[in-house]
Each structure stands twice: as C-alpha cells, then as structure tokens.
Design a protein around this motif. Structure first.
Motif, PDB file in Angstrom:
ATOM      1  N   PRO A  24      43.747  35.393  49.277  1.00 27.62           N
ATOM      2  CA  PRO A  24      44.885  36.247  48.558  1.00 27.62           C
ATOM      3  C   PRO A  24      44.721  37.552  49.137  1.00 27.62           C
ATOM      4  N   LEU A  25      42.962  38.120  48.525  1.00 26.36           N
ATOM      5  CA  LEU A  25      43.107  39.607  48.739  1.00 26.36           C
ATOM      6  C   LEU A  25      43.193  39.884  50.114  1.00 26.36           C
ATOM      7  N   ALA A  26      42.694  39.572  51.195  1.00 29.79           N
ATOM      8  CA  ALA A  26      43.277  39.902  52.607  1.00 29.79           C
ATOM      9  C   ALA A  26      44.624  39.874  52.539  1.00 29.79           C
ATOM     10  N   GLY A  27      45.364  38.683  52.304  1.00 23.04           N
ATOM     11  CA  GLY A  27      47.109  38.522  52.467  1.00 23.04           C
ATOM     12  C   GLY A  27      47.374  40.057  51.622  1.00 23.04           C
ATOM     13  N   ALA A  28      46.916  40.396  50.415  1.00 24.20           N
ATOM     14  CA  ALA A  28      47.140  40.866  49.849  1.00 24.20           C
ATOM     15  C   ALA A  28      47.549  42.634  50.179  1.00 24.20           C
ATOM     16  N   VAL A 125      44.804  39.323  41.885  1.00 25.76           N
ATOM     17  CA  VAL A 125      44.082  39.067  40.077  1.00 25.76           C
ATOM     18  C   VAL A 125      43.344  37.721  40.198  1.00 25.76           C
ATOM     19  N   LEU A 126      44.477  36.875  41.076  1.00 30.04           N
ATOM     20  CA  LEU A 126      43.296  35.209  41.610  1.00 30.04           C
ATOM     21  C   LEU A 126      42.675  35.601  42.244  1.00 30.04           C
ATOM     22  N   SER A 127      42.228  36.886  43.048  1.00 28.90           N
ATOM     23  CA  SER A 127      41.038  36.607  44.318  1.00 28.90           C
ATOM     24  C   SER A 127      39.700  37.453  43.624  1.00 28.90           C
ATOM     25  N   PHE A 188      39.591  41.693  32.727  1.00 28.74           N
ATOM     26  CA  PHE A 188      38.579  42.952  33.863  1.00 28.74           C
ATOM     27  C   PHE A 188      39.741  42.265  35.307  1.00 28.74           C
ATOM     28  N   ALA A 189      40.374  41.440  35.293  1.00 27.26           N
ATOM     29  CA  ALA A 189      40.830  40.787  36.755  1.00 27.26           C
ATOM     30  C   ALA A 189      41.961  41.627  37.494  1.00 27.26           C
ATOM     31  N   PHE A 190      42.837  42.125  35.829  1.00 23.50           N
ATOM     32  CA  PHE A 190      43.765  43.044  35.434  1.00 23.50           C
ATOM     33  C   PHE A 190      43.598  44.273  36.393  1.00 23.50           C
ATOM     34  N   ALA A 191      42.590  44.445  35.567  1.00 21.16           N
ATOM     35  CA  ALA A 191      41.850  45.862  35.823  1.00 21.16           C
ATOM     36  C   ALA A 191      41.623  46.203  36.882  1.00 21.16           C
ATOM     37  N   ALA A 193      42.143  45.007  39.827  1.00 15.37           N
ATOM     38  CA  ALA A 193      43.703  44.417  41.259  1.00 15.37           C
ATOM     39  C   ALA A 193      44.373  45.999  41.213  1.00 15.37           C
ATOM     40  N   ALA A 194      44.419  46.243  39.785  1.00 13.05           N
ATOM     41  CA  ALA A 194      46.245  47.928  39.207  1.00 13.05           C
ATOM     42  C   ALA A 194      44.757  48.705  39.894  1.00 13.05           C
ATOM     43  N   LEU A 195      43.069  48.716  40.161  1.00 14.02           N
ATOM     44  CA  LEU A 195      42.730  49.892  40.589  1.00 14.02           C
ATOM     45  C   LEU A 195      42.614  50.153  42.233  1.00 14.02           C
ATOM     46  N   ILE A 196      42.489  49.082  42.741  1.00 14.89           N
ATOM     47  CA  ILE A 196      42.285  49.097  44.161  1.00 14.89           C
ATOM     48  C   ILE A 196      43.968  48.699  44.941  1.00 14.89           C
ATOM     49  N   ASN A 197      45.385  48.391  44.013  1.00 18.94           N
ATOM     50  CA  ASN A 197      46.181  49.128  44.402  1.00 18.94           C
ATOM     51  C   ASN A 197      46.801  50.017  44.035  1.00 18.94           C
TER      52      ASN A 197
END
Lengths: 665, 178, 160
Positions: A24-28, A125-127, A188-191, A193-197
C-alpha cells in the motif's frame, strides 16, 4: 498438531505483514489505487491468522497440552479454567502474542473505521502499522516462540501459574495495559504518514485524536488495574511503588496525556504541529521502551519477565530502528515555518502549551529517575537506588502545578483571554477551594503543607470544572437543556479532569493520613489502627483448589460497634512451592481497613499488618472516571468524518487547515 | 538553524540507546561489596568445633583465603560444597567457613555428610558477622588477602566457571601484591 | 507479567533459617517513634529481593535490617546515622533516596531545570506571537526599523 498450525499461522501473518508494509505504501507513493486497495484485505488477513494463533495457544492451555513448553511452564491441570485462560498471557511468550494480537487488532480497527479517510493516508498509515507488526512478529517467531514443544519428554503436569497471577486483577490488567501501549502505535502511524506526505494539518490532528484518546483511556485503566492489583494482592498495601516497570507504564501515559492536549490545539488552531508530531512519535517510543525494560532484564523489577540478553538485543534493535528511523524522518520533514496564527499570552493555546511543559517535564523526570541507575552503573559511579522518596519529592510539585494550571486554564479562551476577566472569574473558585481544603485538613485532623497543596489542587480543579460547566450550561430553556446541549467531547473533558482531581485527592490523603502498623498479635488481642479497633479472634486452616491456607479471623470495630469481619490468609501453593499473603480488606468509598498476616512469631503469636487507608479507592475510581471521559470524548459527533473532506483530498485539492478547524468549532 | 533543533530528539534517543545497549547482558541485581579494599570487620566469635576457642580477624592474616558463608538450611550450599571440597583438597586453597545463622548439630550433620573443606569455621548463629559483612543470602564467598583485606565478594554458588573466570584472577592478584 | 516474585518467594522459602527468632514486631514508647521507624524501613531497599523495601520484604536479611534499625533507634541514633550504618555494610544501593552529591545533582535538579527551561521557551513563543499580533498597528518608522533589523538577521537584539 495444533501448536504447529499456530506457528504456521504466525509465519503467514508475518508474510502478510511484510506485504502490508510494502504494497500500500508503494501504491500511495506512486499514486496507484490498485496497490492501495490491498491495504484493507491484508490487514484483515493478518488479523485472522494472528487470532488463529492466539486461539490455538488458548486451546493448548484449556486442554492441558503440556507438550507445549510454554503451557508446561505456566499452567497446571489443577488450575481453574478461567486461570488457564488468563495464563495464556501469564508469561513472556504468550503476553507477547497478546501484544501482537492487539497491535494487529488496532490495525484492523484503523482499516475498518477509516473508510471515509483519503485512501492515500489510509494506505500509508496501514503500511506503517504493518512495519511495526513485522518487527514484533519477527521477534516472537525468532526468539520467543510460544509453540515450542517439549518432545519427546512431555511432563506429566505443568509447573503452575505464578500464584500472584491467579487473580481477577491480573486477568484484566495486561490486556488493558497492552491495548493502551499498542494503541499509541496508531497515533504514531498517523504521524509518520503525515510526515511522509508532508500533510501535517488540522485534518491529520483530527484523525489522530480519537485514536490517541481511546489508547490513553485503555492505558489509564490498565495502570489503575495494576495498581489496584498490587494493593490487594502483593500483600503490602502499597498502590504505587515507583518500580521501573510501573514507571515504564507511566511514561507513555504522561506523554500521551500531553499528546491529547497538544492534538487539541493543533486540531482547533493549526499550530504547534512540529511539537505534536514529535509527541506522537515519543509516546509510542516510550511504549516500546517499556516493553524493552520489562523484557530485557536491564533493570531489576518485581514485574520483570525472566531476562534474556538475546531477546533484549532483538528488542533494542527493534526499538532502535523504529525510533531512529522515525526521528530522522521527523528531523528532515517536520515543518519549521510558523503558521500565522495569533494567540495572546493568556490564550488557551498557551495554557495548553504550559500543560505540555509540565507533563513533558514529568515524563522526563520519570524517565531519568528510572534510567539514572543504569547510567551511573555504566560509568562505574556506583549502584544507586532511586525510589519512592525521590519521586515523591520531585514528582509531587509537578503534579500540584499541573492541577493549579488546569483550574485556571479551563476558563481560558482560544486566541485571547482578558486578564482582568480571568482573574475575576477565578476569584470565587479560589475562595471556595481554599475553604474546602482547610475543612478537609481539619476533618483529617492535621495540617501538612504538601497535604494541603495536594488537596487544594484537587479542589481547585473540581470547583473550576464545575463552575465552567455551570457557566456553559446556562440556557433560557432551563439548566437541563443547557447540560444536554454540551458536546460529548466537552463532557469527556469534564470527566477527565474530575477523575484527575479524584486521583490527586486520593493520592494526597492516603499518603498523608493513612496509618500503617506492624503489630504482634495472638488470638484475643486488640489493636488500634486509625479510629478502628481490630480484634484477632481466631486462626484456622482451609483447603483451596490448588493451595492450602491458614486464615485469621478479625473483628473490626468503630466506636465500639462491629463494622465487619476480615479473614486474611497465608496460602501455600504446593506445586510451585510458593507462599502468598492474601490480605483482607474492608473497602469503602472513604476508607479501607486492611489486615494481612505476616510471619508466625511464636506458637500462637503472629506479625499482623494493619492499615487504615483513607480515600484509597479514589485512586482507581478517579482513573475509571478519567477513562470513561476518554471513551465519551471519542463518541463525539464530529469524529464521524464528513465525506466532504475525503472528496476534497481525493480531487487533489490540498486540505486547508483553517477550513477544517473552523468547521469543527 | 531551526532545522538543526529538530535533530535534538534524535540525538537524545541515540544517547539513551547507548546506555540501554551497555546495560544488556549485565546482571542488574549484582551488588559489589562495600567492604572491598577494607579490612574484615572486627568480630569475636566461637569456633564451630570448639565453643571455648574465640576467633577474630587475625584468622585471615598471613595467607590469601576464601571466606565462605554457608549454612545447613541453605540448599545452594549443598550444591556448591563438592566444589569447595575440590578446591581445598586438589587446589590447596585455604578456605575459612562462616557458619551463618545455623545450629551446631545441623552444621555437624552437614559436614559429616559432605566433608569438611574448611581450615577454620567461624560460628555465627545470630548472623552478626554476616550482617557486618553485608551478607544478604548464603552462600557468599569473599576473597581476603594476606593482610586481612577484602578483595572481592561473590554472591551465589562457586563452581568451575566462577572459579576460573572470577575468583582465580582475583586470588592471583591478591597473592601477587602481598 | 510478574514472574520474579514467585521465584523470589521460592528462594526465600528454601533459604529461610530454621531457628524461630524472637519478636519481629517492636514496641515503641511513642506513636511518633513508631512512625519514624515505619518511615525509615519503607525507605530502605532489601538487598536480597531487590524490589521491595525492608518493610514489605519477608527475606531474613530484611528482618535483620529491621532489627538493626530498631536497635539503633533505641540507642538514640539519628536517621542519617541509621541509614549510614546500613549503607556502610550493604552499599548505597539500600537507600531508596539517592544522596545529593555531584553524581546526582543533575538528577535532583532536573525537574526544576526542565520546568523553568520549558516555561522560558513558552515565554519566547508568547513574545514572538505578541510581536506578530502587534504588527498591524506599527508605525511606519517602527516597521522600517523592524525590517532593518530583520535584514541584519539579529532579531533577538530587538527588545523594544
């Protein structure tokens, strides 16, 4: 046969976790919806296999399959079935499996409850959660397999569950605690993910908030259950010992509390983003640190699992990779630009920021107090113990300051609060709290500076909260209508703060006005504890399902009237050859009377521990109220995320922080 | 400039990690005796064999000795005794016994059953010398040099591994320096 | 989750001395003395079962330590002398309250440092926010001056 299936299920779960952390991360990142669509099925699959593994281990316990080493070490055929069930998480391997089941359960929950969130965000987030699962699944499969067999030499019977764990408090305590620890992985995962994008906006804060609050509520319950259990089961009547492992659970609680409040500011006002995202990372890091401290054997603690350097190294590597990677990401991606948002020096923003200062100071204090002996030992500067006297001296001022700030902060407004207005507003609550605290001092018959400050802080929070509720619920259609009009998140806050006040009151009063006596008694003797007279009437023996016990009979009198009978026990568990002290407690809303049997001094005399514990229940009741507040807050209407946001993000339109924040207020 | 500040949490995490790594594999329950480098505390106690003979710290003068704290009621002492016999008989190590919180007849029964590796045995039924030595659980073994100064304290069973890796180096050093 | 206690309990049971000792529960002349005793033993750590204080621990050594605390109290020793005597035998480890010295000064001072440091940072945040808030009503000269200062990148020197 079944245990091997369990192991297979764990391995399959690991494979799915690997896929979940990549696909999913690759997809995102590449914008391919087809890959993002894998996120939810993978999360569900992981959950199914992990739940299967857990069910198989539980089955092995229930059918007394002592060919499984973990079952043989932690159970016994004489154990009642409900303790066989809870014995699943009575040792390192099984509790780790429970931890993983919960981690994946949270992952599944995110997958289910985030259908209205932008797909890119959910995938990321799920990744991230998948990556965390990979780490823990590798840990359990490589170092702590609960399905290891003792073949061909299958023991005839198991070594029995530690008697300390044969208790209702301990059936509930680890699951609640782990729900909390692991729950912070979502924030943590939301944080991450938010940092990544690069989208650290109010929408991100809003999505993180309910997850953080619910994890925090579970953690609150878990810590309270642990404290309650220690109080009645360990036999010494203490409710908090500042033991390294207790501290390890307090660390994410303190920083999680800071995070909840900081998220509120970021959601409503779109400021302090870098700070909030750091808190989200740190809170989860502290959860992992707790796991490391408990399972690696670097610190001595009553609660530690048997230590194993190999497991310790693995966990430290896991901890290191997670934290270093996320903090590096943070250092490069966290925003440094200031949002143009105005707040005055008395604004609610600043009050919440000060609250964060105190909570983070408290977190660091507990962390330093816990790790300092390790550092000194490493530097060859001696072996020190840092315990209750240190923490009581240093932590109490921070707790009192937090309470004082909270009471004032309740009345503050976003952006700007008029100083004169606030001062007038605080006058009456101040007067009422002072008088009420003085009355409490007189009631308990003795003034002590710290007792006064603690009680005053609790009163102050209570009166201010009630006052604010009264103000807000004023309505032309009547008080009831006004109360009903308040949002659930507001009620959540009210309960959270009242619960905190109860805990503060309980902690202060029981520490300052509790009475503890070790007396030598033989049947027929009388002793006073507080205002209560305890008469030792008899001693006898009885036989339990897997133990034998000597029990004492005590009559408790107040002003010459019989209050109750108490029957504390001293139990011998033959299988594990252990002795347990079972205290008996007359519990009450305003006081507990606690009797425990100690050593036998001579043929007919025993050392008896008597305790009078005023308001001790408020510690746990207050925690319960706090947790209920948290659950109420997430039931608020505004967390049913509107479709509009989703469409806005999907169409490529950047989420506007201001817009979302306004819509919510 | 501000970006640099964002690296601060990373630095702190690395720092904490170093100490956690260093702590791995160490036994945090291990306590070094405070008496290391100090003479054996003053005492005057009966010999186990003969109540009329009073022993004092001079029993440690002149030769490097092991001071082994033991008791009949202590299960680990039964475990390590065979190795102590080996040390005394085969290795010629001088071992002084401290019979800790025990009763004479039990101690004799123990020695009759397992043999006596001790050159002298101090009888400490109330555990007073043990208390002054900071003994918190038998068995414990102290290395004491020829001047009666404590060089090392080992808590737990003495076996081949402990002897080779821990006690022998300390004894060699104690012998070398006096 | 808590495996060690049972293990310790087993150890304690196996290694308890066989002699029945005299009273382990003490008589005090005053209630204050009794409380002082309780306070002392609750702040001393058992070297055997290292996670309990000697008040709660059933280990024989804890009993010996309690005896010693009581004996010294009866001899009129001060709290510092009592703790000192036990530290001399068992090491600093036995006191739950770390001594204040140059190793631990950072530890003891930490809450004050963190809180004051944090409040200073917040003061900085407020100060910056207030300055921004005051921007619109700035006079032309002030603005020019501010821009000049910003240009020279030494905005910290500006205290108005």
């Amino acid at each position: 046969m079944y245990p091997e299936l369990g192991q297979l299920a764990l391995i399959l779960s690991l494979l799915l976790a690997v896929l979940l952390s990549v696909v999913p991360l690759a997809g995102a990142l590449t914008g391919r919806d087809s890959l993002q669509a894998f996120a939810r099925p993978l999360a569900s699959g992981m959950f199914v296999f992990t739940a299967l593994a857990f069910a198989i281990l539980t089955h092995a316990f229930l059918v007394d399959d002592f060919s499984v080493a973990y079952v043989a070490n932690n159970s016994n055929s004489m154990l009642p079935w409900y303790y066989k069930f809870s014995a699943v998480w009575g040792g390192h391997e099984g509790s780790l499996l429970l931890w993983i089941l919960m981690l994946i359960g949270w992952t599944l929950a995110v997958a289910i409850f985030s259908r209205k969130l932008p797909s890119v965000m959910v995938s990321q987030v799920l990744s991230v959660l998948g990556m965390v699962s990979v780490g823990f699944l590798l840990f359990i499969i490589l170092t702590s397999n609960p399905f290891d067999r003792l073949l061909p030499n299958v023991p005839a019977d198991g070594q029995d569950l530690n008697p300390l764990l044969q208790d209702i408090g301990l059936i509930m305590h680890p699951p609640m605690l782990y729900m909390g620890y692991v729950g912070f992985s979502v924030a943590f995962a939301f944080a991450i993910a938010a940092l990544i994008n690069g989208r650290l906006d109010a929408a991100w804060a809003r999505w993180s908030r309910p997850w953080t609050t619910v994890a925090w509520s579970f953690l609150t319950l878990g810590i309270a259950l642990g404290s309650w259990w220690a109080y009645y089961e360990l036999g010494w009547g203490g409710w908090w010992f500042w033991d390294p492992v207790e501290n390890a659970s307090l660390l994410p609680w303190l920083s999680g509390t800071a995070l909840m409040h900081s998220l509120a500011v970021t959601e409503k006002r779109g400021v302090f983003k870098s700070w909030t995202v750091l808190l989200a990372i740190v809170t989860f890091a502290l959860s992992l640190l707790g796991a490391f401290l408990v399972r690696s054997g670097v610190l001595t603690s009553v609660h530690a699992f048997a230590s194993d350097p190999e497991r310790g190294s693995f966990l430290l590597a896991l901890l290191g990779i997670t934290i270093l990677a996320s903090l590096t990401l943070y250092a490069f991606r966290a925003p440094v630009v200031h949002v143009r948002s105005r707040y005055g020096s008395l604004s609610r923003e600043i009050f919440l920021l000060l609250n964060n200062v105190l909570l983070v100071s408290a977190t660091m204090l507990v962390a330093i107090g816990t790790l300092y002996p390790l550092v000194l030992d490493y530097l060859d500067l001696g072996k020190l113990s840092i315990g209750e006297p240190f923490f009581n001296t240093t932590f109490s001022p921070l707790a009192v300051a937090t309470g004082l700030l909270l009471g004032a902060g309740i009345f503050s407004r976003w952006k700007k609060t008029d100083g004169g207005w606030l001062a007038r507003k605080l006058l009456w609550p101040l007067a009422i709290s002072l008088v009420a605290s003085a009355a409490v001092m007189i009631g308990y018959g003795g003034f002590a500076p710290w007792a006064f400050l603690g009680v005053f802080a609790a009163m102050w929070v209570t009166v201010a909260t009630a006052w604010d509720l009264w103000d807000k619920s004023a309505s032309r259609k009547g008080r009831w209508h006004g109360l009903k009009r308040q949002s659930r998140s507001y009620w959540g806050m009210v309960l959270g703060h009242l619960g905190l006040a109860m805990v503060m009151a309980g902690a202060t009063v029981v520490s300052n006005y509790g009475v503890e006596r070790d007396v030598r008694m033989q049947p027929g003797d009388r002793a006073m504890v507080g205002d209560y007279e305890i008469v030792f009437t008899d001693i006898g023996e009885r036989r339990g399902p897997n133990f034998t016990a000597q029990y004492g009979s005590f009559n408790v009198y107040l002003d010459g009237e019989l209050v109750t009978d108490l029957h504390p026990e001293k139990r011998q568990y033959p299988v594990g050859m252990s002795v347990m002290t079972e205290a008996d407690i007359d519990a009450g809303l305003f006081r507990d009377v606690f009797v425990a049997i100690g050593e036998r001094i001579s043929d007919d005399a025993w050392a008896i521990r008597l305790q009078y514990k005023p308001l001790v229940r408020w510690l746990w009741l207050g925690s319960l109220v706090m947790a209920i507040g948290g659950f109420l807050a997430i039931a608020d209407k505004r967390y049913r995320v509107r479709v509009r946001d989703e469409e806005a993000v999907k169409s490529g339109e950047p989420a506007v922080p201001g817009k979302v924040a306004e819509a919510s207020t | 400039m501000k970006r640099v500040l964002l690296f601060l949490p990373l630095l702190i995490a690395v720092g904490v990690g170093v100490f956690l790594f260093a702590g791995l594999g160490k036994d945090p329950t291990k306590l070094e005796s405070v008496l290391v480098g100090k003479p054996v505390p003053e005492f005057s106690l009966e010999s186990l064999d003969n109540p009329d003979v009073k022993l004092d710290p001079s029993v440690f003068q002149g030769e490097v000795s092991l001071l082994n704290v033991w008791a009949e009621w202590c299960p680990s002492c039964w475990d390590e005794h065979e190795y102590l016999m080996y040390l005394a008989r085969e290795q010629g190590v001088r071992i002084v016994g401290l019979n800790y919180k025990d009763q004479r007849e039990n101690a004799f029964r123990f020695l009759n059953r397992l043999g006596n590796p001790y050159e002298t045995i101090i009888f400490d039924p109330k555990g007073t010398l043990g208390f002054d030595l900071g003994v918190y659980g038998a068995p414990e073994t102290f290395v004491i040099d020829a001047d009666g100064v404590v060089r090392y304290r080992h808590v737990g069973v003495v076996n081949q591994k402990v002897w080779d890796e821990v006690l022998l180096p300390v004894i060699a050093q104690a012998r070398g320096s006096s | 989750m808590r495996l060690l206690p049972a293990f310790l309990a087993v150890l304690m049971m196996l290694s308890g001395p066989a002699i029945a000792e005299v009273s382990e529960v003490y008589d005090f002349d005053t209630r204050a003395e009794e409380q002082r005793y309780q306070q002392l033993i609750s702040e001393l750590r058992c070297p055997k079962c290292q996670n309990q204080n000697i008040a709660d621990s059933n280990a024989p050594i804890s009993k010996d330590m309690r005896d010693e605390v009581y004996r010294m109290m009866q001899d009129g020793a001060s709290n510092d002398q009592i703790v000192g005597a036990l530290v001399d035998r068992f090491g600093e480890f036995v006191q739950y309250k770390p001594p204040v010295d140059n190793r631990t000064i950072l530890l003891w001072a930490f809450p004050a440092i963190a809180t004051i440091g944090g409040f200073l940072i917040v003061a900085g945040v407020v100060w910056r926010a207030r300055r921004r808030e005051d921007e619109p009503p700035l006079s032309a000269e002030d603005r020019a001056r501010a821009e000049q200062i910003l240009a020279s990148q030494s905005d910290k020197a500006d205290r108005r």
